[in-house]
Design a protein around this motif. Structure first.
Motif, PDB file in Angstrom:
ATOM      1  N   ARG A 155      31.838 -15.367  49.947  1.00  0.00           N
ATOM      2  CA  ARG A 155      31.448 -14.154  50.665  1.00  0.00           C
ATOM      3  C   ARG A 155      32.149 -12.925  50.083  1.00  0.00           C
ATOM      4  O   ARG A 155      31.569 -11.831  50.035  1.00  0.00           O
ATOM      5  CB  ARG A 155      31.795 -14.311  52.146  1.00  0.00           C
ATOM      6  CG  ARG A 155      31.401 -13.130  53.012  1.00  0.00           C
ATOM      7  CD  ARG A 155      29.910 -12.925  53.051  1.00  0.00           C
ATOM      8  NE  ARG A 155      29.245 -14.024  53.702  1.00  0.00           N
ATOM      9  CZ  ARG A 155      29.073 -14.120  55.020  1.00  0.00           C
ATOM     10  NH1 ARG A 155      29.534 -13.172  55.812  1.00  0.00           N
ATOM     11  NH2 ARG A 155      28.426 -15.145  55.528  1.00  0.00           N
ATOM     12  N   ALA A 156      33.398 -13.098  49.616  1.00  0.00           N
ATOM     13  CA  ALA A 156      34.130 -11.972  49.032  1.00  0.00           C
ATOM     14  C   ALA A 156      33.469 -11.484  47.746  1.00  0.00           C
ATOM     15  O   ALA A 156      33.472 -10.284  47.450  1.00  0.00           O
ATOM     16  CB  ALA A 156      35.579 -12.378  48.769  1.00  0.00           C
ATOM     17  N   ILE A 157      32.894 -12.406  46.973  1.00  0.00           N
ATOM     18  CA  ILE A 157      32.204 -11.991  45.743  1.00  0.00           C
ATOM     19  C   ILE A 157      31.004 -11.113  46.072  1.00  0.00           C
ATOM     20  O   ILE A 157      30.752 -10.093  45.424  1.00  0.00           O
ATOM     21  CB  ILE A 157      31.775 -13.237  44.941  1.00  0.00           C
ATOM     22  CG1 ILE A 157      33.003 -13.969  44.406  1.00  0.00           C
ATOM     23  CG2 ILE A 157      30.849 -12.849  43.797  1.00  0.00           C
ATOM     24  CD1 ILE A 157      32.671 -15.237  43.647  1.00  0.00           C
ATOM     25  N   VAL A 158      30.263 -11.497  47.103  1.00  0.00           N
ATOM     26  CA  VAL A 158      29.070 -10.727  47.471  1.00  0.00           C
ATOM     27  C   VAL A 158      29.462  -9.369  48.047  1.00  0.00           C
ATOM     28  O   VAL A 158      28.837  -8.345  47.742  1.00  0.00           O
ATOM     29  CB  VAL A 158      28.222 -11.532  48.474  1.00  0.00           C
ATOM     30  CG1 VAL A 158      27.022 -10.717  48.937  1.00  0.00           C
ATOM     31  CG2 VAL A 158      27.762 -12.833  47.846  1.00  0.00           C
TER      32      VAL A 158
ATOM     33  N   THR B  25      26.215 -10.883  39.537  1.00  0.00           N
ATOM     34  CA  THR B  25      26.866 -11.476  40.709  1.00  0.00           C
ATOM     35  C   THR B  25      26.614 -12.976  40.779  1.00  0.00           C
ATOM     36  O   THR B  25      27.509 -13.752  41.136  1.00  0.00           O
ATOM     37  CB  THR B  25      26.358 -10.791  41.987  1.00  0.00           C
ATOM     38  OG1 THR B  25      26.534  -9.378  41.879  1.00  0.00           O
ATOM     39  CG2 THR B  25      27.111 -11.292  43.202  1.00  0.00           C
ATOM     40  N   ILE B  26      25.409 -13.400  40.443  1.00  0.00           N
ATOM     41  CA  ILE B  26      25.096 -14.834  40.449  1.00  0.00           C
ATOM     42  C   ILE B  26      25.943 -15.572  39.416  1.00  0.00           C
ATOM     43  O   ILE B  26      26.380 -16.716  39.645  1.00  0.00           O
ATOM     44  CB  ILE B  26      23.593 -15.040  40.197  1.00  0.00           C
ATOM     45  CG1 ILE B  26      22.786 -14.466  41.364  1.00  0.00           C
ATOM     46  CG2 ILE B  26      23.269 -16.513  40.012  1.00  0.00           C
ATOM     47  CD1 ILE B  26      21.281 -14.547  41.174  1.00  0.00           C
ATOM     48  N   ALA B  27      26.211 -14.937  38.279  1.00  0.00           N
ATOM     49  CA  ALA B  27      27.064 -15.568  37.263  1.00  0.00           C
ATOM     50  C   ALA B  27      28.480 -15.770  37.796  1.00  0.00           C
ATOM     51  O   ALA B  27      29.121 -16.804  37.523  1.00  0.00           O
ATOM     52  CB  ALA B  27      27.075 -14.708  36.003  1.00  0.00           C
TER      53      ALA B  27
ATOM     54  N   ALA C  62      22.261 -14.906  55.240  1.00  0.00           N
ATOM     55  CA  ALA C  62      22.614 -13.649  54.585  1.00  0.00           C
ATOM     56  C   ALA C  62      23.032 -13.962  53.155  1.00  0.00           C
ATOM     57  O   ALA C  62      23.370 -15.112  52.821  1.00  0.00           O
ATOM     58  CB  ALA C  62      23.741 -12.934  55.332  1.00  0.00           C
ATOM     59  N   LEU C  63      23.000 -12.955  52.315  1.00  0.00           N
ATOM     60  CA  LEU C  63      23.397 -13.152  50.925  1.00  0.00           C
ATOM     61  C   LEU C  63      24.860 -13.574  50.855  1.00  0.00           C
ATOM     62  O   LEU C  63      25.725 -12.974  51.493  1.00  0.00           O
ATOM     63  CB  LEU C  63      23.183 -11.870  50.127  1.00  0.00           C
ATOM     64  CG  LEU C  63      21.730 -11.407  49.952  1.00  0.00           C
ATOM     65  CD1 LEU C  63      21.685 -10.110  49.175  1.00  0.00           C
ATOM     66  CD2 LEU C  63      20.896 -12.467  49.261  1.00  0.00           C
ATOM     67  N   GLY C  64      25.140 -14.620  50.088  1.00  0.00           N
ATOM     68  CA  GLY C  64      26.496 -15.130  49.955  1.00  0.00           C
ATOM     69  C   GLY C  64      26.858 -16.218  50.933  1.00  0.00           C
ATOM     70  O   GLY C  64      27.992 -16.725  50.886  1.00  0.00           O
TER      71      GLY C  64
END
Length: 592
Positions: free
Chosen positions: A180-183, A330-332, A379-381
């Motif tokens: 979640r932090a990455i997103v 972001t996916i990478a 949600a995303l992430g």
């Protein structure tokens, strides 16, 4: 008929639930009239479009099926059957569509009360026993808060509970927060309003609106070619993720990638932008755009189409406005973190634990996913785990949500899967796939937690006795210390130290000073009052005036005697009061 199931859309019957009946004037439906009261059938007026709907249904059956319905006097408002859902007890019950937007209006002539051959897949059935539903060795997912989404095996069952062996990784909770932090920390795309985007691209807003959508031209052979970027579709409500979006005000916003693409387009083919501000919205012949003596219009159109293909414009995938997707960068990052987690878990291994006394509602069976995981939010992430044992993704594989659509999600899995893809070039090979909502369990946002601990009961309130008013005078009595007062009588109370002194020169009294005792002047019981006695003078419980409450000499408050002739309350010369034999008295004044 309201609240009963029915079969509609003859001759291809479909089951539904009748929620309302309407005629040309009123609509009848069950609504609660008062809070906490059962619903009652009420009638409300509706719009004037009822007759148009009835005529459309009659015309449809007449032209499509050759059936004459006759006059339509009633329309049924029906919510179609979506499928089955599993209740908390384990029983399977029918699930009908919710909301007035999902209602279907059908003429009563085209509905049947019973079906000849009902679909056995959608028949309600009672809950089976735990031993039948969860045999030993079957795979389950725990829904308790302590280990939500943990996969395990059933070891034994009783009449009401079961036991399971679980494989737990202590780092599962921290993993969810890391993804979640990455997103949250991703670089957000800068979007500009249509006005600012047009200024940055050095074109007008009208030219930007045309080139960002479809711009059709006609070649010499009559063929149509789209020279637009196809980034927005107002009528269909579609956008291209990363290039366009619609703001809350309903206006289109464009990203920096769109502005750069428009600038390059204008530099290479300026002739197209020369006609965007002057021509109508209709299709334009290519010969009117490329008017140079050495220009071949058809060749220019093919050249533009080839350039659009090299820029990937022809491969853009329009999605609904509510959809969203992460960028390739972001996916990478998500894939890199997933690889580290898998490598760490393979070296450490899970921790095996045994949990007993598990309730039926606290476990999820793979075959129950389509019934119990309906209307799940993502949600995303979000971290998810595959809980369905059929499909292209193996059971119990974890992943991260990278794309949101109307009825599905894009997931990048922790490990490559055989039938996986690249999600349109956004992830590595065999790592991504598109799955439905009810196939995965959301681990970052738990929505089906079953708590074994009862909720904390509210703090008990002090019991207050029922108030029963008593009319008439309440006699002040003398009671012995420690003895309860007699019924319907109250004990005399001590004077309030904060009361007003009656002999104050201010007329209404003033507060007592600290250490000063309460004394009534010229009272034979002043000593008993000072010594703590319970005696209360009679005039304390009388009326406001001296005639009713008793006269107290030198008392200058309400109801007291005043020797001056000033006009005021309690004065003998006051004009307010009653007339007794021609003598005017004030309220509570002393008659001489």
């Amino acid at each position: 008929m309201i609240g009963e199931r029915i079969f509609f859309n003859w001759p291809f019957l479909q089951e539904g639930l009748v929620v309302a009946v309407s005629d040309s004037l009123l609509k009848y439906e069950k609504l609660p009239t008062t809070p906490n009261a059962p619903a009652r059938v009420t009638s409300t007026s509706h719009g004037e479009r009822w007759q148009m709907k009835a005529e459309r249904i009659e015309r449809h059956y007449s032209t499509r099926y050759g059936v004459i319905l006759g006059d339509i006097e009633l329309l049924l408002h029906i919510r179609p059957l979506k499928g089955l859902k599993q209740s908390a007890s384990g029983a399977f019950i029918k699930n009908y569509a919710e909301g007035s937007n999902n209602e279907i209006e059908q003429a009563v002539q085209m509905c049947l009360g019973t079906g000849i051959s009902e679909d056995p897949r959608y028949q309600e059935r009672e809950a089976s026993s735990l031993a039948e539903e969860f045999p030993e060795g079957s795979t389950i997912f725990l829904l308790e808060e302590s280990a939500y989404g943990t996969v395990g095996k059933v070891s034994s069952t009783t009449k009401s509970t079961l036991s399971a062996d679980l494989d737990v990784y202590p780092s599962d909770n921290s993993e969810n927060n890391d993804f979640r932090a990455i997103v949250i920390g991703r670089k957000s795309s800068d979007y500009y309003s249509f006005y600012n985007a047009a200024n940055l691209a050095r074109i007008t807003t009208l030219a930007l609106a045309k080139i960002a959508s479809s711009f059709l031209v006609i070649t010499s052979d009559g063929a149509k070619s789209n020279l637009g970027l196809s980034l927005k579709f107002d009528a269909k409500g579609l956008k291209v993720i990363g290039y366009s979006q619609k703001s809350e005000s309903g206006k289109w916003d464009y990203s920096q990638k769109t502005i750069d693409l428009v600038k390059e387009y204008k530099t290479k083919f300026p002739e197209v932008f020369h006609v965007l501000d002057y021509k109508s919205n209709g299709m334009i012949p290519a010969s009117e755009i490329f008017t140079g003596p050495d220009m071949d219009a058809d060749t220019k159109v093919r050249e533009i189409r080839k350039w659009l293909q090299t820029k990937g414009v022809l491969d853009f995938e329009p999605v609904p406005l509510i959809c969203d997707k992460l960028t390739k960068e972001t996916i990478a990052e998500i894939e890199s973190l997933a690889d580290k987690i898998v490598k760490k878990k393979s070296s450490v291994g899970p921790k095996e634990i045994i949990i007993t006394d598990i309730h039926r509602q606290a476990v999820l069976k793979p075959s129950q996913a389509i019934y119990r995981l309906q209307d799940q939010r993502f949600a995303l992430g979000d971290r998810v785990i595959m809980v369905q044992d059929s499909g292209s993704v193996p059971l119990a594989v974890k992943g991260v949500v990278v794309g949101l659509y109307e009825e599905s999600i894009d997931v990048v899995w922790d490990v490559p899967i055989m039938l996986g893809g690249t999600l349109g070039g956004c992830c590595s090979q065999y790592r991504g796939s598109t799955v439905e909502f009810n196939t995965c369990l959301n681990l970052s946002d738990p929505q089906f937690i079953f708590s074994t601990k009862p909720k904390t009961s509210p703090h008990p309130r002090n019991e207050v006795p029922l108030f029963r008013p008593q009319y008439g005078a309440r006699t002040a009595i003398q009671t012995v210390v420690g003895q309860a007062p007699v019924a319907r009588l109250r004990a005399a109370t001590q004077p309030n130290p904060s009361a007003y002194a009656p002999n104050s020169p201010n007329g209404r009294g003033e507060p007592l000073r600290p250490g000063q005792s309460f004394q009534w002047p010229n009272s034979p019981h002043a000593a008993s009052t000072q010594s703590g006695g319970a005696y209360v003078p009679p005039h304390l419980h009388g009326g406001r005036g001296g005639a009713q409450g008793g006269f107290v000499p030198e008392h200058s408050g309400r109801g007291g005697f005043q020797f001056n002739g000033d006009r005021g309350r309690g004065s003998p010369m006051s004009w307010r009061g009653r007339d007794f034999g021609g003598r005017t008295t004030g309220r509570g004044s002393y008659l001489r």
